[in-house]
Scaffold this motif. Structure first.
Motif, PDB file in Angstrom:
ATOM      1  N   VAL A  94       0.838  -1.200   0.000  1.00 31.63           N
ATOM      2  CA  VAL A  94       0.000   0.000   0.000  1.00 31.63           C
ATOM      3  C   VAL A  94       0.874   1.252   0.000  1.00 31.63           C
ATOM      4  O   VAL A  94       0.598   2.209  -0.728  1.00 31.63           O
ATOM      5  N   GLN A  95       1.933   1.252   0.800  1.00 34.15           N
ATOM      6  CA  GLN A  95       2.834   2.402   0.845  1.00 34.15           C
ATOM      7  C   GLN A  95       3.481   2.642  -0.523  1.00 34.15           C
ATOM      8  O   GLN A  95       3.624   3.773  -0.953  1.00 34.15           O
ATOM      9  N   GLY A  96       3.884   1.567  -1.187  1.00 38.95           N
ATOM     10  CA  GLY A  96       4.483   1.700  -2.517  1.00 38.95           C
ATOM     11  C   GLY A  96       3.507   2.306  -3.518  1.00 38.95           C
ATOM     12  O   GLY A  96       3.869   3.206  -4.291  1.00 38.95           O
ATOM     13  N   ILE A  97       2.275   1.835  -3.490  1.00 40.01           N
ATOM     14  CA  ILE A  97       1.242   2.362  -4.388  1.00 40.01           C
ATOM     15  C   ILE A  97       0.966   3.822  -4.044  1.00 40.01           C
ATOM     16  O   ILE A  97       0.848   4.672  -4.931  1.00 40.01           O
ATOM     17  N   ASN A  98       0.880   4.117  -2.763  1.00 40.30           N
ATOM     18  CA  ASN A  98       0.622   5.485  -2.325  1.00 40.30           C
ATOM     19  C   ASN A  98       1.719   6.431  -2.811  1.00 40.30           C
ATOM     20  O   ASN A  98       1.429   7.497  -3.341  1.00 40.30           O
ATOM     21  N   GLN A  99       2.970   6.024  -2.673  1.00 41.63           N
ATOM     22  CA  GLN A  99       4.086   6.860  -3.136  1.00 41.63           C
ATOM     23  C   GLN A  99       4.035   7.052  -4.646  1.00 41.63           C
ATOM     24  O   GLN A  99       4.240   8.158  -5.154  1.00 41.63           O
TER      25      GLN A  99
ATOM     26  N   THR B 222      -8.193   1.334  -5.655  1.00 47.09           N
ATOM     27  CA  THR B 222      -8.480  -0.026  -6.117  1.00 47.09           C
ATOM     28  C   THR B 222      -7.226  -0.895  -6.035  1.00 47.09           C
ATOM     29  O   THR B 222      -7.275  -2.026  -5.556  1.00 47.09           O
ATOM     30  N   LYS B 223      -6.093  -0.344  -6.471  1.00 46.10           N
ATOM     31  CA  LYS B 223      -4.837  -1.100  -6.405  1.00 46.10           C
ATOM     32  C   LYS B 223      -4.454  -1.409  -4.958  1.00 46.10           C
ATOM     33  O   LYS B 223      -3.959  -2.492  -4.661  1.00 46.10           O
ATOM     34  N   MET B 224      -4.678  -0.451  -4.064  1.00 49.55           N
ATOM     35  CA  MET B 224      -4.368  -0.673  -2.649  1.00 49.55           C
ATOM     36  C   MET B 224      -5.245  -1.787  -2.077  1.00 49.55           C
ATOM     37  O   MET B 224      -4.761  -2.656  -1.349  1.00 49.55           O
ATOM     38  N   GLN B 225      -6.521  -1.757  -2.428  1.00 52.11           N
ATOM     39  CA  GLN B 225      -7.434  -2.787  -1.946  1.00 52.11           C
ATOM     40  C   GLN B 225      -7.040  -4.154  -2.487  1.00 52.11           C
ATOM     41  O   GLN B 225      -7.064  -5.151  -1.758  1.00 52.11           O
ATOM     42  N   GLU B 226      -6.642  -4.212  -3.752  1.00 53.97           N
ATOM     43  CA  GLU B 226      -6.189  -5.475  -4.345  1.00 53.97           C
ATOM     44  C   GLU B 226      -4.915  -5.965  -3.663  1.00 53.97           C
ATOM     45  O   GLU B 226      -4.755  -7.168  -3.416  1.00 53.97           O
ATOM     46  N   ALA B 227      -4.015  -5.033  -3.353  1.00 54.04           N
ATOM     47  CA  ALA B 227      -2.763  -5.400  -2.693  1.00 54.04           C
ATOM     48  C   ALA B 227      -3.038  -6.016  -1.325  1.00 54.04           C
ATOM     49  O   ALA B 227      -2.402  -7.000  -0.941  1.00 54.04           O
ATOM     50  N   VAL B 228      -3.990  -5.458  -0.603  1.00 50.70           N
ATOM     51  CA  VAL B 228      -4.349  -6.011   0.701  1.00 50.70           C
ATOM     52  C   VAL B 228      -4.968  -7.393   0.515  1.00 50.70           C
ATOM     53  O   VAL B 228      -4.580  -8.353   1.181  1.00 50.70           O
ATOM     54  N   SER B 229      -5.910  -7.509  -0.401  1.00 52.25           N
ATOM     55  CA  SER B 229      -6.575  -8.796  -0.646  1.00 52.25           C
ATOM     56  C   SER B 229      -5.587  -9.868  -1.082  1.00 52.25           C
ATOM     57  O   SER B 229      -5.735 -11.037  -0.701  1.00 52.25           O
ATOM     58  N   ASP B 230      -4.569  -9.475  -1.847  1.00 55.57           N
ATOM     59  CA  ASP B 230      -3.562 -10.432  -2.324  1.00 55.57           C
ATOM     60  C   ASP B 230      -2.761 -11.053  -1.177  1.00 55.57           C
ATOM     61  O   ASP B 230      -2.162 -12.110  -1.345  1.00 55.57           O
ATOM     62  N   THR B 231      -2.748 -10.410  -0.013  1.00 59.57           N
ATOM     63  CA  THR B 231      -2.008 -10.947   1.132  1.00 59.57           C
ATOM     64  C   THR B 231      -2.842 -11.942   1.933  1.00 59.57           C
ATOM     65  O   THR B 231      -2.341 -12.557   2.864  1.00 59.57           O
ATOM     66  N   GLY B 232      -4.123 -12.061   1.585  1.00 57.77           N
ATOM     67  CA  GLY B 232      -4.995 -12.974   2.313  1.00 57.77           C
ATOM     68  C   GLY B 232      -5.821 -12.287   3.384  1.00 57.77           C
ATOM     69  O   GLY B 232      -6.649 -12.923   4.037  1.00 57.77           O
ATOM     70  N   LEU B 233      -5.604 -10.992   3.581  1.00 57.09           N
ATOM     71  CA  LEU B 233      -6.410 -10.236   4.538  1.00 57.09           C
ATOM     72  C   LEU B 233      -7.555  -9.548   3.809  1.00 57.09           C
ATOM     73  O   LEU B 233      -7.404  -9.146   2.655  1.00 57.09           O
TER      74      LEU B 233
ATOM     75  N   GLU C  81     -10.175  -6.626   7.906  1.00 56.43           N
ATOM     76  CA  GLU C  81      -9.139  -7.157   8.801  1.00 56.43           C
ATOM     77  C   GLU C  81      -7.931  -6.223   8.845  1.00 56.43           C
ATOM     78  O   GLU C  81      -7.376  -5.952   9.915  1.00 56.43           O
ATOM     79  N   TYR C  82      -7.532  -5.738   7.674  1.00 50.08           N
ATOM     80  CA  TYR C  82      -6.398  -4.813   7.589  1.00 50.08           C
ATOM     81  C   TYR C  82      -6.664  -3.569   8.429  1.00 50.08           C
ATOM     82  O   TYR C  82      -5.821  -3.145   9.219  1.00 50.08           O
ATOM     83  N   GLN C  83      -7.851  -3.006   8.269  1.00 47.22           N
ATOM     84  CA  GLN C  83      -8.203  -1.805   9.015  1.00 47.22           C
ATOM     85  C   GLN C  83      -8.274  -2.085  10.514  1.00 47.22           C
ATOM     86  O   GLN C  83      -7.825  -1.267  11.324  1.00 47.22           O
ATOM     87  N   GLN C  84      -8.817  -3.232  10.888  1.00 47.62           N
ATOM     88  CA  GLN C  84      -8.922  -3.585  12.302  1.00 47.62           C
ATOM     89  C   GLN C  84      -7.535  -3.748  12.926  1.00 47.62           C
ATOM     90  O   GLN C  84      -7.299  -3.307  14.056  1.00 47.62           O
ATOM     91  N   ILE C  85      -6.628  -4.379  12.206  1.00 47.50           N
ATOM     92  CA  ILE C  85      -5.266  -4.551  12.719  1.00 47.50           C
ATOM     93  C   ILE C  85      -4.589  -3.191  12.859  1.00 47.50           C
ATOM     94  O   ILE C  85      -3.936  -2.913  13.870  1.00 47.50           O
ATOM     95  N   ALA C  86      -4.754  -2.324  11.856  1.00 49.19           N
ATOM     96  CA  ALA C  86      -4.159  -0.989  11.922  1.00 49.19           C
ATOM     97  C   ALA C  86      -4.718  -0.208  13.103  1.00 49.19           C
ATOM     98  O   ALA C  86      -3.969   0.446  13.845  1.00 49.19           O
ATOM     99  N   GLN C  87      -6.006  -0.292  13.296  1.00 46.84           N
ATOM    100  CA  GLN C  87      -6.644   0.416  14.403  1.00 46.84           C
ATOM    101  C   GLN C  87      -6.179  -0.167  15.740  1.00 46.84           C
ATOM    102  O   GLN C  87      -5.853   0.570  16.670  1.00 46.84           O
ATOM    103  N   ALA C  88      -6.114  -1.474  15.828  1.00 49.36           N
ATOM    104  CA  ALA C  88      -5.657  -2.125  17.057  1.00 49.36           C
ATOM    105  C   ALA C  88      -4.210  -1.734  17.364  1.00 49.36           C
ATOM    106  O   ALA C  88      -3.849  -1.528  18.520  1.00 49.36           O
ATOM    107  N   ALA C  89      -3.392  -1.618  16.325  1.00 53.25           N
ATOM    108  CA  ALA C  89      -1.985  -1.240  16.519  1.00 53.25           C
ATOM    109  C   ALA C  89      -1.869   0.168  17.091  1.00 53.25           C
ATOM    110  O   ALA C  89      -0.930   0.469  17.818  1.00 53.25           O
TER     111      ALA C  89
END
Length: 137
Positions: free
Chosen positions: A61-66, A90-101, A105-113
């Motif tokens: 996601v950071q790479g896509i954002n940059q 869309t690319k960021m969402q695909e990148a997250v989905s490609d990891t299996g999350l 889940e990604y947002q929940q982990i980020a928020q929990a962190a």
């Protein structure tokens, strides 16, 4: 390569980027204050494999954002800029989905962190390890 000076801030920003339109309220909808003060959610159980998947997703996601931040600096047409932002999301969402999350889940982990120092430490440790590995390559 790249250094991560404020990984938690960047992590929360990345989670926010993925939230996108889902968090936007309808225009004209009155904003109401919560009736009771919000309490901190109980600590989320995050496995080591979820931390690894999260870091994979975060780095992608950071790479896509940059990449898109640089592209958008040269765009003057608002319609084209909006289209590029949607493409990036869309690319960021695909990148997250490609990891299996899932995005959720990604947002929940980020928020929990953001609330759980131990989880934040695990994520930062994994991020640091990955960045050092990339630099050594």
């Amino acid at each position: 390569m790249r250094t991560i000076k404020h990984p938690v801030l960047a992590l929360l920003t990345a989670a926010g980027l993925l939230a996108g339109a889902a968090t936007v309220t309808a225009q004209g909808e009155p904003q109401q204050a919560p009736a009771q003060p919000q309490t901190q959610a109980p600590a989320m159980e995050v496995s080591e494999s979820q931390v690894e998947s999260f870091v994979d997703a975060y780095m992608a996601v950071q790479g896509i954002n940059q990449e898109y931040t640089q592209k958008l600096q040269n765009v003057e047409d608002p319609e084209k800029a909006t289209k590029m932002q949607q493409e990036a999301q869309t690319k960021m969402q695909e990148a997250v989905s490609d990891t299996g999350l899932s995005i959720s889940e990604y947002q929940q982990i980020a928020q929990a962190a953001g609330q759980d120092e131990e989880l934040r430490g695990q994520i930062e440790e994994e991020l640091t390890s990955r960045v050092e590995t990339e630099q050594d390559s």
